[in-house]
Write a protein that holds these residues in place. Sequence first.
Motif, PDB file in Angstrom:
ATOM      1  N   ASP A 156       0.831  -1.203   0.000  1.00  0.00           N
ATOM      2  CA  ASP A 156       0.000   0.000   0.000  1.00  0.00           C
ATOM      3  C   ASP A 156       0.867   1.254   0.000  1.00  0.00           C
ATOM      4  N   GLN A 206      -5.815  -5.228   7.785  1.00  0.00           N
ATOM      5  CA  GLN A 206      -6.534  -4.433   6.801  1.00  0.00           C
ATOM      6  C   GLN A 206      -7.724  -5.223   6.277  1.00  0.00           C
ATOM      7  N   ARG A 240     -11.636  -4.487   1.674  1.00  0.00           N
ATOM      8  CA  ARG A 240     -11.847  -3.248   0.923  1.00  0.00           C
ATOM      9  C   ARG A 240     -11.941  -2.080   1.900  1.00  0.00           C
ATOM     10  N   ASP A 241     -11.451  -0.922   1.483  1.00  0.00           N
ATOM     11  CA  ASP A 241     -11.592   0.283   2.296  1.00  0.00           C
ATOM     12  C   ASP A 241     -13.054   0.693   2.356  1.00  0.00           C
ATOM     13  N   HIS A 242     -13.493   1.183   3.531  1.00  0.00           N
ATOM     14  CA  HIS A 242     -14.831   1.765   3.606  1.00  0.00           C
ATOM     15  C   HIS A 242     -14.793   3.155   2.970  1.00  0.00           C
ATOM     16  N   ALA A 243     -15.955   3.767   2.829  1.00  0.00           N
ATOM     17  CA  ALA A 243     -16.055   5.016   2.058  1.00  0.00           C
ATOM     18  C   ALA A 243     -15.180   6.119   2.636  1.00  0.00           C
ATOM     19  N   ARG A 287      -7.670   8.109   1.925  1.00  0.00           N
ATOM     20  CA  ARG A 287      -6.527   7.574   1.173  1.00  0.00           C
ATOM     21  C   ARG A 287      -6.345   8.312  -0.155  1.00  0.00           C
ATOM     22  N   LEU A 288      -7.445   8.583  -0.841  1.00  0.00           N
ATOM     23  CA  LEU A 288      -7.357   9.299  -2.109  1.00  0.00           C
ATOM     24  C   LEU A 288      -6.777  10.697  -1.905  1.00  0.00           C
ATOM     25  N   ALA A 342     -11.486   5.278   2.165  1.00  0.00           N
ATOM     26  CA  ALA A 342     -11.081   5.427   0.767  1.00  0.00           C
ATOM     27  C   ALA A 342     -10.905   6.903   0.408  1.00  0.00           C
TER      28      ALA A 342
END
Length: 500
Positions: free
Chosen positions: A162, A320, A323-326, A332-333, A329
Amino acid sequence: MSTLTALAALRAEQLGRAQPLTTVRHTHIAERPFVFVPLKLAGEACAPLAAMAGTDRDQPHLLVVAQPRNRTQRFRFTEQLAALLLPYLDSCRQRTESYAAARGKETRERYAEAPQILLPNPAGVAFTRLLGRSTRLRHTTGEHAVDPAVPLLGNWLTWACDQSEFPGSSLLLSMTGLLTAHWATGQSSTEDGNLAAVLGWIDPPAGLTGPEAALLAEDPDRHPPAGPATDPVFDRTLVELIAAYDAACAAGDEQRQASAVRALETELRSQLLPTWHDMWHGIGLLRDQPPGRSVFDRWAYDRTVFTLRSEYLAEGGAPQPRRDHAAGAARRLARLEDAVTRYQTARAFDDPLVMAEYELDGAAFAGRVVARDAERMVQGPKRAVFRPLVTLQTGTRPRTGDGKELRSPARPGQKAVVIDIREAAEGFHVDLELSGGLGKQKPPAPDGAIPELGEELLYTVLGGHFTSAAVPDDNEVPWTHGGAHEDYQPTDDDAQEAWE
């Protein structure tokens, strides 16, 4: 491909040798990196076949899976890899150092070292990511239990992969990516995926040109592929060796099994050893390049995130999720976007060759100081403020426009705003209003704070426009979007990913 990179590639093809794209090294190279060269079984997403790993160039560790389709043997492989990597991570946690945090208001501790995992190519990184996904959610008790080191290994591999997505991070890197970021070869980007071919262009053997060395490197009989995929010709030999091992197991002949394993080890070592040497060759080439000024700061940040991750796991932090939650995410973006901006700015400020790209695009311009007003005051909303003015003479009209905020690598903490651009006898004159780095904000400014007459300067739109994640706290986010909820507990279904 940028204009200057394309030009360097054409020049490399013309001269028969790779051309430098930078004047400094933009990535930290650790004193003791962990080199990992994996091989996987053809036709399988993540069935490890063998690996060569370690921190000592002269004493690589060979890991072999005699039957890659056997679940027990695959997890034995991960246990062996964990026995190499986890002690390496521990060795990076032996010393701590103090650093200033919260804009200098706090003093915190972090580890003085951080791990650096190097792989041959992006495909090796993708394999490592799958290996982490396939192991981090495994149970250590009950049916199909695995050794506790296996999920811990998967947790660290996932985290390192990551981090590799963030520009400027040096925690996990591919060697082909590192080399092609600093040199342009005369071949295509697809061909640049071959580590031996890239090295052939950069440092060809005596008497050979880059294309000749690359051609020899692409011959699997002379130099096996760098993995994780095996050479199709070698696969025929591999099938026979695995079949001999299976037959020995079916017959219950331990002596034949041992002999079959030794034969496999011999063949797989011959496949991995050339790439192992290539990895250290590449490390040597990179170490010969002087590091850029911002490399140390980025490595310090790597040490900080490594410390935070170590503390999180020591406190029993969950692995981890799949999948990342909203909300996660979105954070992270935002961090990725911020990292891209910061890295691009730092590279350009460190390296005139990188900055030249922005000059071609109109995002930067150079000039000579021909006038200065070192005592200029401007009336603000409440009082007059100190705003020196300098005038630069340039050969071509800058494309930044009036009112644009600029910065100079010579004084990165100082802002300059374009007040006026006008034609002059020789080119153009650009008036810049300065702020920041001027002492007590009134004349006279500290020595060197204001550019001197005749000084050659470069100004760019890069720098000073960094963003941060504007995402609310988890307690303010609905649980449907990753807000506060019960602690995450992995299930058996979570673990059914690449190996099942």
